[in-house]
Design a protein around this motif. Structure first.
Motif, mmCIF file in Angstrom:
data_model
loop_
_atom_site.group_PDB
_atom_site.id
_atom_site.type_symbol
_atom_site.label_atom_id
_atom_site.label_comp_id
_atom_site.label_asym_id
_atom_site.label_seq_id
_atom_site.Cartn_x
_atom_site.Cartn_y
_atom_site.Cartn_z
ATOM 1 N N GLU A 29 0.742 -1.226 0.060
ATOM 2 C CA GLU A 29 0.218 0.138 -0.068
ATOM 3 C C GLU A 29 0.803 1.321 0.027
ATOM 4 O O GLU A 29 0.429 2.316 -0.282
ATOM 5 C CB GLU A 29 -1.013 -0.093 1.157
ATOM 6 C CG GLU A 29 -1.999 -0.945 0.914
ATOM 7 C CD GLU A 29 -3.050 -1.094 2.405
ATOM 8 O OE1 GLU A 29 -4.203 -1.378 1.895
ATOM 9 O OE2 GLU A 29 -2.468 -0.963 3.444
ATOM 10 N N LYS A 30 2.165 1.018 0.319
ATOM 11 C CA LYS A 30 3.064 2.240 0.218
ATOM 12 C C LYS A 30 3.631 2.421 -1.089
ATOM 13 O O LYS A 30 4.658 3.194 -1.317
ATOM 14 C CB LYS A 30 3.950 2.089 1.317
ATOM 15 C CG LYS A 30 3.649 2.124 2.766
ATOM 16 C CD LYS A 30 4.618 1.925 3.937
ATOM 17 C CE LYS A 30 4.015 2.162 5.135
ATOM 18 N NZ LYS A 30 4.957 1.987 6.162
ATOM 19 N N PRO A 44 -5.909 4.492 -8.801
ATOM 20 C CA PRO A 44 -5.730 4.290 -7.389
ATOM 21 C C PRO A 44 -4.390 3.407 -7.202
ATOM 22 O O PRO A 44 -4.003 2.475 -7.929
ATOM 23 C CB PRO A 44 -6.771 3.236 -6.923
ATOM 24 C CG PRO A 44 -7.346 2.716 -8.209
ATOM 25 C CD PRO A 44 -6.938 3.495 -9.417
ATOM 26 N N GLY A 45 -3.780 3.319 -5.939
ATOM 27 C CA GLY A 45 -2.646 2.481 -5.796
ATOM 28 C C GLY A 45 -3.215 0.882 -5.318
ATOM 29 O O GLY A 45 -4.219 0.594 -5.652
ATOM 30 N N LEU A 46 -2.561 0.383 -4.211
ATOM 31 C CA LEU A 46 -2.989 -1.050 -3.898
ATOM 32 C C LEU A 46 -3.659 -0.453 -2.604
ATOM 33 O O LEU A 46 -3.146 -0.003 -1.670
ATOM 34 C CB LEU A 46 -1.775 -1.974 -3.732
ATOM 35 C CG LEU A 46 -2.141 -3.192 -2.928
ATOM 36 C CD1 LEU A 46 -3.255 -3.998 -3.682
ATOM 37 C CD2 LEU A 46 -0.803 -4.094 -2.660
ATOM 38 N N ARG A 47 -4.864 -1.337 -2.267
ATOM 39 C CA ARG A 47 -5.282 -1.386 -0.831
ATOM 40 C C ARG A 47 -5.882 -2.894 -0.680
ATOM 41 O O ARG A 47 -6.550 -3.539 -1.567
ATOM 42 C CB ARG A 47 -6.691 -0.677 -0.783
ATOM 43 C CG ARG A 47 -6.444 1.120 -0.907
ATOM 44 C CD ARG A 47 -7.838 1.985 -0.857
ATOM 45 N NE ARG A 47 -8.264 1.531 0.599
ATOM 46 C CZ ARG A 47 -9.472 1.608 1.088
ATOM 47 N NH1 ARG A 47 -10.375 2.342 0.207
ATOM 48 N NH2 ARG A 47 -10.036 1.512 2.264
ATOM 49 N N VAL A 48 -5.560 -3.306 0.304
ATOM 50 C CA VAL A 48 -5.776 -4.507 0.934
ATOM 51 C C VAL A 48 -6.822 -4.681 1.831
ATOM 52 O O VAL A 48 -6.580 -4.042 2.684
ATOM 53 C CB VAL A 48 -4.457 -5.200 1.467
ATOM 54 C CG1 VAL A 48 -4.663 -6.877 1.721
ATOM 55 C CG2 VAL A 48 -3.339 -5.190 0.444
ATOM 56 N N HIS A 49 -7.819 -5.586 1.545
ATOM 57 C CA HIS A 49 -8.977 -5.722 2.186
ATOM 58 C C HIS A 49 -8.986 -7.021 2.998
ATOM 59 O O HIS A 49 -9.069 -8.121 2.019
ATOM 60 C CB HIS A 49 -10.325 -5.421 1.450
ATOM 61 C CG HIS A 49 -10.327 -4.027 0.852
ATOM 62 N ND1 HIS A 49 -10.858 -2.929 1.493
ATOM 63 C CD2 HIS A 49 -9.946 -3.567 -0.328
ATOM 64 C CE1 HIS A 49 -10.614 -1.944 0.578
ATOM 65 N NE2 HIS A 49 -10.037 -2.207 -0.430
ATOM 66 N N GLU A 50 -9.091 -7.149 4.087
ATOM 67 C CA GLU A 50 -9.208 -8.416 4.607
ATOM 68 C C GLU A 50 -10.639 -9.188 4.534
ATOM 69 O O GLU A 50 -11.506 -8.556 5.036
ATOM 70 C CB GLU A 50 -8.964 -8.515 5.932
ATOM 71 C CG GLU A 50 -8.429 -9.874 6.990
ATOM 72 C CD GLU A 50 -8.110 -9.510 8.254
ATOM 73 O OE1 GLU A 50 -6.731 -9.331 8.855
ATOM 74 O OE2 GLU A 50 -8.941 -9.659 9.213
ATOM 75 N N TRP A 65 -8.806 -9.739 -0.148
ATOM 76 C CA TRP A 65 -9.417 -9.008 -1.495
ATOM 77 C C TRP A 65 -8.649 -7.685 -1.778
ATOM 78 O O TRP A 65 -8.353 -6.952 -0.787
ATOM 79 C CB TRP A 65 -10.868 -8.971 -1.951
ATOM 80 C CG TRP A 65 -11.523 -7.992 -1.104
ATOM 81 C CD1 TRP A 65 -12.070 -8.062 0.041
ATOM 82 C CD2 TRP A 65 -11.926 -6.653 -1.791
ATOM 83 N NE1 TRP A 65 -12.864 -6.946 0.433
ATOM 84 C CE2 TRP A 65 -12.603 -5.917 -0.681
ATOM 85 C CE3 TRP A 65 -11.567 -5.898 -3.001
ATOM 86 C CZ2 TRP A 65 -13.191 -4.638 -0.692
ATOM 87 C CZ3 TRP A 65 -12.035 -4.632 -2.878
ATOM 88 C CH2 TRP A 65 -12.912 -3.990 -1.983
ATOM 89 N N LEU A 66 -8.227 -7.534 -3.158
ATOM 90 C CA LEU A 66 -7.438 -6.435 -3.625
ATOM 91 C C LEU A 66 -8.035 -5.433 -4.430
ATOM 92 O O LEU A 66 -9.017 -5.773 -5.349
ATOM 93 C CB LEU A 66 -5.855 -6.908 -4.400
ATOM 94 C CG LEU A 66 -5.172 -7.889 -3.452
ATOM 95 C CD1 LEU A 66 -4.250 -8.434 -4.348
ATOM 96 C CD2 LEU A 66 -4.788 -7.503 -2.393
ATOM 97 N N GLU A 67 -7.866 -3.781 -4.112
ATOM 98 C CA GLU A 67 -8.336 -3.077 -4.885
ATOM 99 C C GLU A 67 -6.914 -2.548 -5.495
ATOM 100 O O GLU A 67 -5.984 -2.055 -4.578
ATOM 101 C CB GLU A 67 -9.055 -1.921 -4.192
ATOM 102 C CG GLU A 67 -9.425 -0.791 -4.723
ATOM 103 C CD GLU A 67 -10.124 0.218 -4.083
ATOM 104 O OE1 GLU A 67 -10.338 1.396 -4.198
ATOM 105 O OE2 GLU A 67 -10.389 -0.037 -2.707
ATOM 106 N N ILE A 68 -7.138 -2.460 -6.800
ATOM 107 C CA ILE A 68 -5.643 -2.048 -7.410
ATOM 108 C C ILE A 68 -5.750 -1.630 -8.754
ATOM 109 O O ILE A 68 -6.581 -1.960 -9.375
ATOM 110 C CB ILE A 68 -4.246 -3.204 -7.409
ATOM 111 C CG1 ILE A 68 -3.045 -2.609 -7.763
ATOM 112 C CG2 ILE A 68 -4.907 -4.471 -8.065
ATOM 113 C CD1 ILE A 68 -1.838 -3.444 -7.486
#
Length: 260
Positions: A29-30, A44-50, A65-68
């Motif tokens: 995410e950085k 968007p960059g990477l966001r990780v959702h548990e 699940w990933l948002e990228i």
């Protein structure tokens, strides 16, 4: 097994005469992401959702699940990423033969350290060929600038403190020559994009995108560890997602390098 080239490669890997070099920046995410000025919309960059983590949501497993965005981290640019290649291939249609191919590495880290706006020219490529032999047919040109050392710090990596991004890349004629006259299938860089930071001011703007993707060729960005590769003789392995309709994809990139 005599005469089996795959068996020979396996033996060379096991014996250490061929080394696998990871060319991929860590993805988190950085991870730095390109920033476009208004009114353009940014990825968007990477966001990780548990989803679950060995708990009531899933007692024996953990997953996320990933948002990228498609163009985040070490990633692949397909022809349809740019308007000049809009009728070209998406990521899922790229030939595997182009994803496992020889690579030439031009080192301009000293020049980029002196001038963050350094641009590679056709004359530079010709000088490289005079010393190391012709660019590989169906291969890749990787531009080493030392920029991978900045990847831990987004501000340092994007280097836009002057009011516009400053990072090295290719000049307009070099971009056109690679696209239209060279035997290459693509280029790879250590910076956030395949064009130089100032390339929005060029004619045409972003010429590597404009010419290379328009010619049905490819780009790779945010590579790491190019310092560990020889100028010639490495085999590049690029693994994007086989994303139908994809304009790009985060990748894992490796090089097979002979060690003697």
């Amino acid at each position: 097994m005599a005469g089996n080239p795959v068996a020979s490669l396996v033996e060379a890997l096991a014996g250490g005469s061929v080394e696998v070099v990871d060319l991929t920046q860590p993805l988190s995410e950085k991870t730095p992401v390109i920033r476009l000025p208004e009114p353009f919309v940014n990825t968007p960059g990477l966001r990780v959702h548990e989803i679950s983590a060995y708990d009531d949501r899933g007692p024996a497993w953990a997953w996320n699940w990933l948002e990228i965005g498609e163009h985040v981290g070490t990633h692949f640019d397909a022809p349809i990423h740019w308007i000049t290649g809009r009728d070209g291939l998406d990521v899922s249609q790229v030939s595997p033969q182009h994803l496992v191919a020889p690579a030439a590495v031009i080192d301009r880290s000293a020049e980029a350290a002196e001038d963050p706006d350094y641009l590679l020219t056709v004359d530079d490529v010709r000088a490289f060929e005079s010393e190391h032999g012709p660019l590989p047919e169906g291969g890749w040109l990787l531009l080493r600038t030392g920029w991978d050392a900045r990847a831990h710090d987004e501000e340092l990596f994007l280097n836009a403190g002057s009011g516009r991004p400053q990072s090295p890349g290719f000049d307009v004629e070099c971009a056109r020559w690679i696209a239209e006259e060279s035997p290459l299938v693509g280029v790879g860089v250590e910076t956030v994009g395949i064009d130089a930071g100032m390339a929005g001011e060029f004619d045409p703007p972003f010429p590597v995108h404009y010419y290379l993707l328009g010619a049905g060729k490819y780009g790779i960005t945010q590579l790491a560890n190019l310092a560990e590769l020889p100028p010639a003789g490495a085999l590049l392995v690029v693994a994007p997602l086989k994303l139908v309709g994809g304009t790009g994809s985060p990748i894992r990139a490796f090089a097979l390098v002979p060690r003697g």
